[in-house]
Design a protein around this motif. Structure first.
Motif, PDB file in Angstrom:
ATOM      1  N   CYS A 173      -2.608  -2.685  -2.426  1.00  0.00           N
ATOM      2  CA  CYS A 173      -3.913  -2.517  -3.055  1.00  0.00           C
ATOM      3  C   CYS A 173      -4.799  -3.658  -2.576  1.00  0.00           C
ATOM      4  O   CYS A 173      -4.457  -4.836  -2.779  1.00  0.00           O
ATOM      5  CB  CYS A 173      -3.791  -2.520  -4.573  1.00  0.00           C
ATOM      6  N   ASP A 174      -5.891  -3.292  -1.917  1.00  0.00           N
ATOM      7  CA  ASP A 174      -6.789  -4.292  -1.330  1.00  0.00           C
ATOM      8  C   ASP A 174      -6.004  -5.274  -0.465  1.00  0.00           C
ATOM      9  O   ASP A 174      -6.173  -6.495  -0.549  1.00  0.00           O
ATOM     10  CB  ASP A 174      -7.572  -5.022  -2.427  1.00  0.00           C
ATOM     11  N   GLU A 175      -5.103  -4.705   0.353  1.00  0.00           N
ATOM     12  CA  GLU A 175      -4.285  -5.414   1.354  1.00  0.00           C
ATOM     13  C   GLU A 175      -3.218  -6.316   0.736  1.00  0.00           C
ATOM     14  O   GLU A 175      -2.557  -7.068   1.453  1.00  0.00           O
ATOM     15  CB  GLU A 175      -5.175  -6.221   2.307  1.00  0.00           C
ATOM     16  N   VAL A 201       1.828  -4.459  -3.716  1.00  0.00           N
ATOM     17  CA  VAL A 201       1.953  -4.359  -5.172  1.00  0.00           C
ATOM     18  C   VAL A 201       3.164  -3.532  -5.598  1.00  0.00           C
ATOM     19  O   VAL A 201       3.455  -3.448  -6.796  1.00  0.00           O
ATOM     20  CB  VAL A 201       0.676  -3.763  -5.807  1.00  0.00           C
ATOM     21  N   VAL A 210       3.626  -0.221  -0.875  1.00  0.00           N
ATOM     22  CA  VAL A 210       2.359   0.139  -1.509  1.00  0.00           C
ATOM     23  C   VAL A 210       1.476  -1.104  -1.555  1.00  0.00           C
ATOM     24  O   VAL A 210       1.922  -2.178  -1.996  1.00  0.00           O
ATOM     25  CB  VAL A 210       2.577   0.684  -2.932  1.00  0.00           C
ATOM     26  N   ASP A 257     -11.048   0.510  -5.503  1.00  0.00           N
ATOM     27  CA  ASP A 257      -9.839  -0.080  -4.931  1.00  0.00           C
ATOM     28  C   ASP A 257      -9.473   0.619  -3.621  1.00  0.00           C
ATOM     29  O   ASP A 257      -9.563   1.847  -3.519  1.00  0.00           O
ATOM     30  CB  ASP A 257      -8.660   0.037  -5.893  1.00  0.00           C
ATOM     31  N   ILE A 295       5.309  -0.261  -9.409  1.00  0.00           N
ATOM     32  CA  ILE A 295       4.069  -0.964  -9.115  1.00  0.00           C
ATOM     33  C   ILE A 295       3.936  -2.148 -10.078  1.00  0.00           C
ATOM     34  O   ILE A 295       4.127  -1.998 -11.291  1.00  0.00           O
ATOM     35  CB  ILE A 295       2.836  -0.048  -9.275  1.00  0.00           C
ATOM     36  N   ALA A 311       1.013  -5.199 -10.584  1.00  0.00           N
ATOM     37  CA  ALA A 311      -0.250  -5.774 -10.124  1.00  0.00           C
ATOM     38  C   ALA A 311      -0.763  -6.768 -11.158  1.00  0.00           C
ATOM     39  O   ALA A 311      -0.730  -6.495 -12.360  1.00  0.00           O
ATOM     40  CB  ALA A 311      -1.281  -4.672  -9.882  1.00  0.00           C
ATOM     41  N   ARG A 337      -9.317   5.500  -1.303  1.00  0.00           N
ATOM     42  CA  ARG A 337     -10.192   4.655  -2.110  1.00  0.00           C
ATOM     43  C   ARG A 337     -10.476   5.372  -3.425  1.00  0.00           C
ATOM     44  O   ARG A 337     -10.863   6.535  -3.437  1.00  0.00           O
ATOM     45  CB  ARG A 337     -11.499   4.341  -1.372  1.00  0.00           C
ATOM     46  N   GLU A 338     -10.261   4.641  -4.532  1.00  0.00           N
ATOM     47  CA  GLU A 338     -10.489   5.198  -5.861  1.00  0.00           C
ATOM     48  C   GLU A 338     -10.947   4.080  -6.785  1.00  0.00           C
ATOM     49  O   GLU A 338     -10.302   3.031  -6.872  1.00  0.00           O
ATOM     50  CB  GLU A 338      -9.214   5.844  -6.412  1.00  0.00           C
ATOM     51  N   ASN A 370      -6.401   1.532  -1.466  1.00  0.00           N
ATOM     52  CA  ASN A 370      -4.957   1.654  -1.613  1.00  0.00           C
ATOM     53  C   ASN A 370      -4.340   2.157  -0.314  1.00  0.00           C
ATOM     54  O   ASN A 370      -4.929   2.965   0.402  1.00  0.00           O
ATOM     55  CB  ASN A 370      -4.622   2.622  -2.752  1.00  0.00           C
ATOM     56  N   GLU A 371      -3.123   1.689  -0.043  1.00  0.00           N
ATOM     57  CA  GLU A 371      -2.417   2.113   1.162  1.00  0.00           C
ATOM     58  C   GLU A 371      -0.941   2.302   0.855  1.00  0.00           C
ATOM     59  O   GLU A 371      -0.333   1.513   0.129  1.00  0.00           O
ATOM     60  CB  GLU A 371      -2.574   1.087   2.282  1.00  0.00           C
TER      61      GLU A 371
END
Length: 220
Positions: A19-21, A24, A17, A208, A50, A52, A204-205, A210-211
């Protein structure tokens, strides 16, 4: 969490997972097809962690959930999540023409959702859309993260070939947009005997990016 019926092969999937590459967290997903009575059902177990770090505070989320999906959709769900130290436990049981939700936070409360009020859950909505063979569709979806109903618009995009856990696979690509949460993104899926397996998702939410990326796919 559940007593298993006669089980077939199990799939173990591990995801990263971002967040912004930035990495996390991770997700461990187990998929198993079982025979429940006269029909097959899919047992899914997901564990997510998670961590962060922010400018002002850190964020921690741990979830564990297990569910049964059959020909009528969600049959049973059990989940526990701990977000920054606050725990929420949820059970869902299908009872006739409705889903009974028991949610334990500061107190225990019960909700009822008629099956006629939803088309799918967040776990099987994409599979329902892809099976319909429609180029686009709007589904009423029970969100299994927030336990409310949202409308999601799905749109089929051209197939793409991705390297998935070291193997090239042709994927079905779906764009999605949530009405309530203003979440947008797309997912890449591989069909198999247990349905459609997510291999990548970018969304995108709230600003952010996310991937979720499949890094290992094991059959046992």
């Amino acid at each position: 969490m559940f007593a298993e019926e006669q089980a077939e092969a199990r799939q173990v999937l591990r995801y990263r997972v971002l967040c912004d590459e930035e990495a996390v967290g991770h997700i461990l997903a187990l998929r198993r097809v079982v025979q429940c009575g006269d029909e097959p059902a899919l047992i899914l177990r997901n564990e997510m962690s998670i961590r962060a770090r922010g400018l002002w505070s850190d964020y921690a989320l741990d979830t564990e959930e297990e569910m049964i999906l059959d020909g009528r959709g969600l049959s049973r769900y059990v989940g526990v999540s701990t977000e920054d130290g606050d725990e929420v436990a949820v059970t869902i049981d299908r009872d006739g023409g409705q889903l009974m939700l028991h949610i334990k936070e500061d107190r225990v409360h019960t909700e009822r959702i008629a099956l006629t009020d939803i088309d799918a859950t967040s776990e099987d909505a994409v599979s329902c859309f892809l099976r319909s063979e429609r180029p686009q569709s709007v589904l009423r979806v029970l969100d299994l993260d927030h336990f409310d109903i949202d409308e999601l618009q799905f749109r089929l995009l051209p197939r793409e070939t991705l390297t998935v856990a070291g193997t090239e696979r042709t994927t079905r690509v779906v764009a999605f947009e949530s009405k309530k949460r203003r979440l947008t993104g797309r997912g890449w899926y591989v069909p198999d005997d247990s349905g459609f397996v997510l291999v990548r998702e970018v969304s995108r939410e709230k600003g952010d990016l996310n991937e979720v990326l499949l890094i290992d796919w094991e059959h046992t």
